[in-house]
Enzyme design. Structure first.
Site, PDB file in Angstrom:
ATOM      1  CE1 TYR A  54      26.223  38.748  44.672  1.00  0.00           C
ATOM      2  CE2 TYR A  54      28.595  38.782  45.553  1.00  0.00           C
ATOM      3  CZ  TYR A  54      27.720  38.736  44.355  1.00  0.00           C
ATOM      4  OH  TYR A  54      28.184  38.009  43.441  1.00  0.00           O
ATOM      5  CG  ASN A 298      37.578  24.644  47.672  1.00  0.00           C
ATOM      6  OD1 ASN A 298      37.406  23.333  47.876  1.00  0.00           O
ATOM      7  ND2 ASN A 298      36.223  25.532  48.053  1.00  0.00           N
TER       8      ASN A 298
HETATM    9  P1  NDP Z   1      31.218  27.559  44.318  1.00  0.00           P
HETATM   10  O1  NDP Z   1      30.679  27.048  43.148  1.00  0.00           O
HETATM   11  O2  NDP Z   1      32.591  27.392  44.515  1.00  0.00           O
HETATM   12  O3  NDP Z   1      30.251  27.348  45.489  1.00  0.00           O
HETATM   13  C1  NDP Z   1      30.873  27.707  47.016  1.00  0.00           C
HETATM   14  C2  NDP Z   1      30.087  26.770  47.929  1.00  0.00           C
HETATM   15  O4  NDP Z   1      29.994  25.523  47.882  1.00  0.00           O
HETATM   16  C3  NDP Z   1      30.455  27.257  49.207  1.00  0.00           C
HETATM   17  O5  NDP Z   1      29.778  28.459  49.854  1.00  0.00           O
HETATM   18  C4  NDP Z   1      29.918  25.947  50.109  1.00  0.00           C
HETATM   19  O6  NDP Z   1      28.661  26.239  50.286  1.00  0.00           O
HETATM   20  C5  NDP Z   1      30.241  24.685  48.916  1.00  0.00           C
HETATM   21  N1  NDP Z   1      31.701  24.383  49.095  1.00  0.00           N
HETATM   22  C6  NDP Z   1      32.771  24.910  48.736  1.00  0.00           C
HETATM   23  N2  NDP Z   1      33.854  24.065  48.784  1.00  0.00           N
HETATM   24  C7  NDP Z   1      33.454  23.074  49.380  1.00  0.00           C
HETATM   25  C8  NDP Z   1      34.155  21.911  49.780  1.00  0.00           C
HETATM   26  N3  NDP Z   1      35.391  21.830  49.425  1.00  0.00           N
HETATM   27  N4  NDP Z   1      33.276  20.830  50.172  1.00  0.00           N
HETATM   28  C9  NDP Z   1      32.008  21.002  50.377  1.00  0.00           C
HETATM   29  N5  NDP Z   1      31.546  21.820  49.937  1.00  0.00           N
HETATM   30  C10 NDP Z   1      32.027  23.116  49.630  1.00  0.00           C
HETATM   31  O7  NDP Z   1      31.241  29.270  44.228  1.00  0.00           O
HETATM   32  P2  NDP Z   1      30.097  30.425  44.558  1.00  0.00           P
HETATM   33  O8  NDP Z   1      28.873  29.892  43.821  1.00  0.00           O
HETATM   34  O9  NDP Z   1      29.941  30.512  45.925  1.00  0.00           O
HETATM   35  O10 NDP Z   1      30.810  31.644  43.682  1.00  0.00           O
HETATM   36  C11 NDP Z   1      31.901  32.034  44.334  1.00  0.00           C
HETATM   37  C12 NDP Z   1      32.097  33.512  44.031  1.00  0.00           C
HETATM   38  O11 NDP Z   1      31.567  34.107  42.786  1.00  0.00           O
HETATM   39  C13 NDP Z   1      30.682  34.153  45.001  1.00  0.00           C
HETATM   40  O12 NDP Z   1      31.043  34.500  46.349  1.00  0.00           O
HETATM   41  C14 NDP Z   1      30.443  35.603  44.174  1.00  0.00           C
HETATM   42  O13 NDP Z   1      31.612  36.425  44.694  1.00  0.00           O
HETATM   43  C15 NDP Z   1      30.790  35.291  42.855  1.00  0.00           C
HETATM   44  N6  NDP Z   1      29.553  35.184  42.083  1.00  0.00           N
HETATM   45  C16 NDP Z   1      29.218  36.095  41.064  1.00  0.00           C
HETATM   46  C17 NDP Z   1      28.149  35.894  40.292  1.00  0.00           C
HETATM   47  C18 NDP Z   1      27.836  37.094  39.386  1.00  0.00           C
HETATM   48  O14 NDP Z   1      26.780  37.095  39.034  1.00  0.00           O
HETATM   49  N7  NDP Z   1      28.888  37.852  39.061  1.00  0.00           N
HETATM   50  C19 NDP Z   1      27.122  34.836  40.604  1.00  0.00           C
HETATM   51  C20 NDP Z   1      27.368  34.022  41.692  1.00  0.00           C
HETATM   52  C21 NDP Z   1      28.781  34.157  42.439  1.00  0.00           C
HETATM   53  P3  NDP Z   1      27.798  25.313  51.816  1.00  0.00           P
HETATM   54  O15 NDP Z   1      28.610  24.977  52.655  1.00  0.00           O
HETATM   55  O16 NDP Z   1      26.731  26.289  51.925  1.00  0.00           O
HETATM   56  O17 NDP Z   1      27.114  24.090  51.093  1.00  0.00           O
END
Ligand code: NDP
Length: 329
Positions: A54, A298
């Site tokens: 990351y 959330n």
């Molecule tokens: P989500 O699918 O929940 O996406 C989160 C993103 O969506 C935020 O950063 C923001 O992005 C947007 N968002 C979140 N809440 C809201 C809201 N209420 N209203 C509007 N936009 C919102 O989760 P992630 O994809 O971030 O995954 C979570 C965690 O999972 C990661 O941090 C990581 O720790 C893990 N992960 C692990 C992986 C693996 O291969 N093991 C791969 C991917 C993630 P923005 O503001 O930029 O639009």
């Protein structure tokens, strides 16, 4: 906050947790990371997820600085890292990636330094490595546990077969096997959690720390009115993610889910996250956020869970039509 045991282990994870992928260093600075982790912790979140890859190590460094600054009791939280892709990006040399004993051991040491920790609570193999014998992986993780550098180990995006191979080796040599898998899980990505892993849950009692509960933000509904500046799908280098999710048929389903959420008096992110944690095989859903408003919204998903009765769940199925079809008898 609700806490769930991670599979067959004694470790208790908050059912909502917080991760740093994309956001830490790329989108948010130390100040916002401190604010978001503080909000999460104050509301009972006890698991913070990270990985060597990351922001090429910078995400771990940022989380390490925040944890040091917060000075929370080390016994009150769980921190993870993951190894596979290395942190040097295009400059990675042989042995600086993958799941060899050498890389897993060095990646663990480096993660501990960047996070400023004495041990990791959970250490994940970020992907399976087809070039390394599974015996080498399981023995290495077991040694890291014996050395006190990690407490539990897990897999991420491994197949059910690969996970069971790890368990076979662990049973054969009386080693500690993987306790947890980190798969993607959301209303549009369900096969592993609801089909492939079912027998592993039954036989090995595996915990899960599921990722992208909002499909990277698609299930917030905001992309139905376009891609706003600063949002994940607008970031350079993330076209692949935008192309994966910005599809007409998905956006149409998101619109219908949004109407359903409104009728229930909750927001679409809350409906989508509540749906994930309704699955008892989910130990924790890892949340991502760039703004405190997102995280606060959330975290309220817990209150939305009781609204997901059988009728609502069926309405959701009728909209998404993504439920894996299992043979009936
Ligand atoms: P989500 O699918 O929940 O996406 C989160 C993103 O969506 C935020 O950063 C923001 O992005 C947007 N968002 C979140 N809440 C809201 C809201 N209420 N209203 C509007 N936009 C919102 O989760 P992630 O994809 O971030 O995954 C979570 C965690 O999972 C990661 O941090 C990581 O720790 C893990 N992960 C692990 C992986 C693996 O291969 N093991 C791969 C991917 C993630 P923005 O503001 O930029 O639009």
């Amino acid at each position: 906050m609700e806490y769930r045991r991670m599979g067959k282990t004694g470790l208790q994870l908050s059912v909502l947790s917080f991760g740093s992928w994309v956001t830490f260093h790329k989108q948010i600075d130390d100040y916002v990371a401190d604010e978001l982790m503080g909000i999460a912790y104050d509301q009972g979140v006890n698991f913070f997820d990270n990985a060597e890859v990351y922001a090429l190590g910078e995400s771990e460094k940022m989380m390490g600085r925040v944890l040091k600054n917060k000075n929370w009791d080390r016994t009150s939280y769980i921190v993870s890292s993951k190894a596979f892709w290395g942190w040097r990006g295009k400059s990675n040399k042989p042995n600086q990636t993958g799941l060899s004993r050498k890389h897993l051991t060095e990646a663990c040491h480096e993660a501990l330094q960047r996070l400023q920790q004495d041990y990791l609570d959970i250490f994940f193999c970020h992907r399976p490595d087809k070039n390394v014998p599974i015996e080498e992986v399981v023995w290495t993780m077991n040694v890291l546990i014996q050395q006190g550098k990690i407490l539990y180990w897990g897999t991420s995006e491994w197949s059910g077969v690969e996970i069971m191979e790890a368990h076979r080796v662990a049973h054969q040599y009386s080693l500690i096997g993987p306790a947890v898998e980190q798969p993607q899980y959301n209303l549009f990505e369900r096969n592993k959690m609801e089909n492939e892993f079912l027998m592993v849950f039954r036989t090995e009692g595996m915990g899960t720390t599921i990722w992208s509960p909002l499909a990277s933000g698609l299930l917030s509904g905001k992309y139905n009115i376009g891609i706003s500046e600063g949002s994940r799908f607008a970031l350079s280098g993330f076209d692949w993610l935008k192309d994966r999710w910005m599809k007409e048929h998905l956006l149409e389903k998101v619109k219908q889910l949004n109407d359903l959420a409104s009728n229930l008096g909750i927001s679409l992110p809350q409906l989508s996250i509540a749906w994930c944690i309704k699955n008892p095989n989910v130990t924790t859903a890892i949340l991502g956020a760039t703004k405190k408003e997102q995280l606060l919204e959330n975290l309220k998903s817990l209150d939305a869970v009781p609204k997901l009765n059988d009728e609502v769940l069926q309405q959701m199925e009728d909209i998404v039509q993504t439920k894996p079809v299992l043979p009936e008898h």
